[in-house]
Motif scaffolding. Structure first.
Motif, short mmCIF file in Angstrom:
data_model
loop_
_atom_site.label_atom_id
_atom_site.label_comp_id
_atom_site.label_asym_id
_atom_site.label_seq_id
_atom_site.Cartn_x
_atom_site.Cartn_y
_atom_site.Cartn_z
N TYR A 10 0.82 -1.20 0.00
CA TYR A 10 0.00 0.00 0.00
C TYR A 10 0.87 1.26 0.00
CZ TYR A 10 -3.36 3.43 1.91
OH TYR A 10 -4.15 4.53 2.13
N ASN A 11 2.04 1.21 0.61
CA ASN A 11 2.92 2.37 0.71
C ASN A 11 3.93 2.47 -0.44
OD1 ASN A 11 2.52 3.81 3.52
ND2 ASN A 11 2.30 1.62 3.90
N ILE A 12 3.99 1.48 -1.31
CA ILE A 12 5.02 1.45 -2.35
C ILE A 12 4.94 2.65 -3.30
CG2 ILE A 12 5.70 0.21 -4.46
CD1 ILE A 12 5.55 -2.36 -2.87
N PHE A 68 -4.03 5.92 -2.07
CA PHE A 68 -3.19 6.26 -0.93
C PHE A 68 -3.37 7.75 -0.66
CE2 PHE A 68 0.72 7.91 0.88
CZ PHE A 68 1.04 6.99 1.87
N MET A 69 -3.92 8.10 0.52
CA MET A 69 -4.12 9.50 0.89
C MET A 69 -2.86 10.04 1.54
SD MET A 69 -8.02 9.96 2.26
CE MET A 69 -7.82 8.79 3.61
N MET A 70 -2.28 11.08 0.95
CA MET A 70 -1.07 11.68 1.50
C MET A 70 -1.41 12.35 2.83
SD MET A 70 1.20 11.07 -0.90
CE MET A 70 2.52 12.26 -0.75
N ASN A 79 -4.17 15.16 -0.93
CA ASN A 79 -3.58 14.74 -2.19
C ASN A 79 -3.57 13.21 -2.21
OD1 ASN A 79 -2.15 14.55 -4.57
ND2 ASN A 79 -0.64 16.09 -4.00
N GLU A 80 -3.74 12.63 -3.37
CA GLU A 80 -3.88 11.18 -3.46
C GLU A 80 -2.97 10.58 -4.51
OE1 GLU A 80 -8.63 10.70 -2.25
OE2 GLU A 80 -7.93 10.20 -4.28
N THR A 138 -0.16 9.57 -9.59
CA THR A 138 -0.94 10.65 -8.98
C THR A 138 -2.41 10.60 -9.37
OG1 THR A 138 -1.05 13.03 -8.61
CG2 THR A 138 -0.51 12.32 -10.83
N ASN A 139 -3.23 10.99 -8.42
CA ASN A 139 -4.67 11.09 -8.65
C ASN A 139 -5.12 12.55 -8.58
OD1 ASN A 139 -7.09 9.72 -9.24
ND2 ASN A 139 -7.77 9.84 -7.12
#
Length: 505
Positions: A10-12, A68-70, A79-80, A138-139
């Motif tokens: 998930y963190n990659i 992944f929510m920053m 930011n996602e 990036t999303n």
């Protein structure tokens, strides 16, 4: 986060971008006259590639994507990053291609760039890698713009790294054209933010779908889509916007040419696919006829890029013009605007990322053993002076032509099959056949030249004593393995691409 995807995977996406940027920051702190900077850059690229392979193994098994929510801040403030099978596959191939480009061209990099400035080249390569990964994951549309600018500045810097009049002029032209594209993208983002009030892609799509269904703001939506697509097309070297590419790629050092052609262009192309799927939606793109425009320009690029390549006398410029034709193949798939067409275009992104760096690496090796002369006729018999480079050029040529078992055959076959699902089936098949013929007309003579023994006159001493750099053969063998992997086992790769496209929106 789905239960099937562990916390590490998930963190990659975040770790991958962060590692590349951290490496760019760390490189100037290292001794500037040693090779530590190059080793760190290659080690980080390899590590990110391993992480991407692990992520691919996790998401391809489930066919799912995750966000992944920053900082764990939700929309609209947060930011996602978003990752799925397609993003992980692209990250893996891009890392592999960059690593092999650096490894195979280490000798020319040492020769073309003074030791005291080589660390700056490594900084820019790390920034290119981080920006490519950010464009993949990036999303957030504005975050994408920020990394587009980072990518542009770093790419222009690696063009000018050779520090001669031709490369500086080419870098300035590259910069001007890229800034035009960046300006169009920024205007489009401002319009979209004004219309939707969002920067996260999926939230933008929800608002755009509501406006399209209600028939509201059709004109500004159309303008924003045109500006976004045109700006990214300029950066992707889609014909007729790619006139800057041959000078930039043809004159840069070999590692720069390989990275720019094989990777940098593809980051912008993938962003177009994400904008179509995740921001506007393919139905809206079809309604506004943007797919038809890309189909036309893609087919034009396939033919015109090949015609220009046919007229070149310099091997590197020929390969550079060929890149414009190959970009046209990708846009042909995108312009078909069907699942099969876009999947075939994505496959050609992988093919081009694997084959074009191999061609530039091979060209650099052949030029090095031919007195550093770039003209095709000066490379006569070069195959026998560097067999690895000769095999790489011939294999790359077979791939670009579309010979079965080579990578290019797989993508051309899938593009042809996808054309049958489109109203433009006749145009697609005719242009594919014509471009394939033109590819053969300039790649086969180049292969014949390097295979033709020299005349009775002895080769020049400078060509005879030039050693083949260490690890060159290993890098070329790995490029060849990637080439055959894509050419022989494209079915499972297409399944992963299909999974990724299914969850891309």
């Amino acid at each position: 986060m789905t239960e099937a995807i562990g916390p590490f995977a998930y963190n990659i996406p975040f770790f991958s971008i962060f590692l590349a940027m951290l490496s760019a920051i760390a490189v100037p702190l290292l001794p500037r006259t040693s090779r530590t900077a190059e080793r760190l850059t290659m080690a980080v690229t390899a590590l990110v590639g391993v992480l991407s392979a692990y992520l691919l193994a996790n998401v391809a098994g489930t066919g799912e994507s995750f966000t992944f929510m920053m900082g764990h801040f939700p929309a609209p403030w947060g930011n996602e990053l978003r990752a799925g099978p397609l993003e992980a596959l692209l990250a893996l191939f891009f890392c592999a291609s960059m690593f092999l480009s650096l490894l195979g061209n280490a000798g020319s990099t040492e020769e073309d760039i003074p030791a005291e400035r080589r660390y700056l080249f490594c900084v820019m390569v790390n920034l290119i890698l981080s920006s490519l990964l950010a464009l993949i994951y990036t999303n957030d549309i504005f975050t994408a713009y920020v990394f587009i600018e980072i990518n542009t500045i770093a790419a222009c810097a690696v063009v000018a790294a050779k520090d001669c009049g031709e490369t500086v002029r080419a870098a300035l032209r590259y910069l001007v054209m890229s800034l035009v594209g960046s300006g169009l993208i920024l205007i489009s983002i401002c319009l979209l933010y004004d219309l939707t009030g969002h920067l996260l892609m999926q939230h933008m799509r929800t608002s755009i779908a509501e406006m399209t269904a209600a028939g509201r703001h059709t004109l500004p939506l159309t303008v924003s889509l045109i500006l976004m697509t045109t700006g990214l097309a300029v950066k992707s070297a889609l014909y007729p916007f790619g006139s800057w590419l041959p000078d930039a790629h043809g004159n840069a050092t070999n590692a720069s040419s390989a990275i720019l052609s094989g990777l940098v262009l593809k980051g912008h192309i993938f962003l177009i696919i994400k904008v179509f799927f995740r921001v506007f939606g393919t139905d809206t793109v079809r309604l506004l006829h943007m797919d038809s425009a890309l189909l036309f320009f893609g087919m034009a690029g396939m033919v015109m890029g090949s015609l220009h390549a046919l007229c070149q006398t310099s091997l590197k410029r020929m390969i550079a013009w060929s890149s414009i034709a190959q970009v046209g193949y990708i846009f042909l798939g995108i312009g078909l605007n069907t699942a099969a067409g876009i999947a075939a275009g994505c496959l050609h992104i992988l093919v081009h990322a694997a084959v074009k760096p191999m061609l530039f690496t091979a060209a650099g090796g052949l030029i090095a053993v031919s007195g550093h002369k770039k003209e095709l006729q000066a490379l006569r018999g070069a195959f026998y002076r560097n067999r690895w480079a000769g095999v790489g050029l011939i294999a790359g040529a077979c791939s670009m032509i579309g010979i079965p078992t080579f990578a290019g055959f797989a993508s051309k076959l899938n593009l042809a099959m996808a054309s049958f699902e489109s109203p433009a089936v006749l145009q697609g098949l005719v242009v594919l056949a014509l471009s394939t013929l033109l590819n053969a007309l300039y790649y086969i003579p180049a292969a014949i030249v390097i295979l033709t023994p020299q005349s009775d006159a002895a080769p020049s001493p400078s060509a005879a004593v030039e050693p083949v750099p260490p690890f060159y053969g290993g890098a070329m063998a790995a490029f060849l393995a990637l080439n055959f992997l894509l050419g022989l086992f494209y079915d499972p790769i297409m399944r992963i691409i299909g999974q990724g496209l299914a969850v891309l929106g």
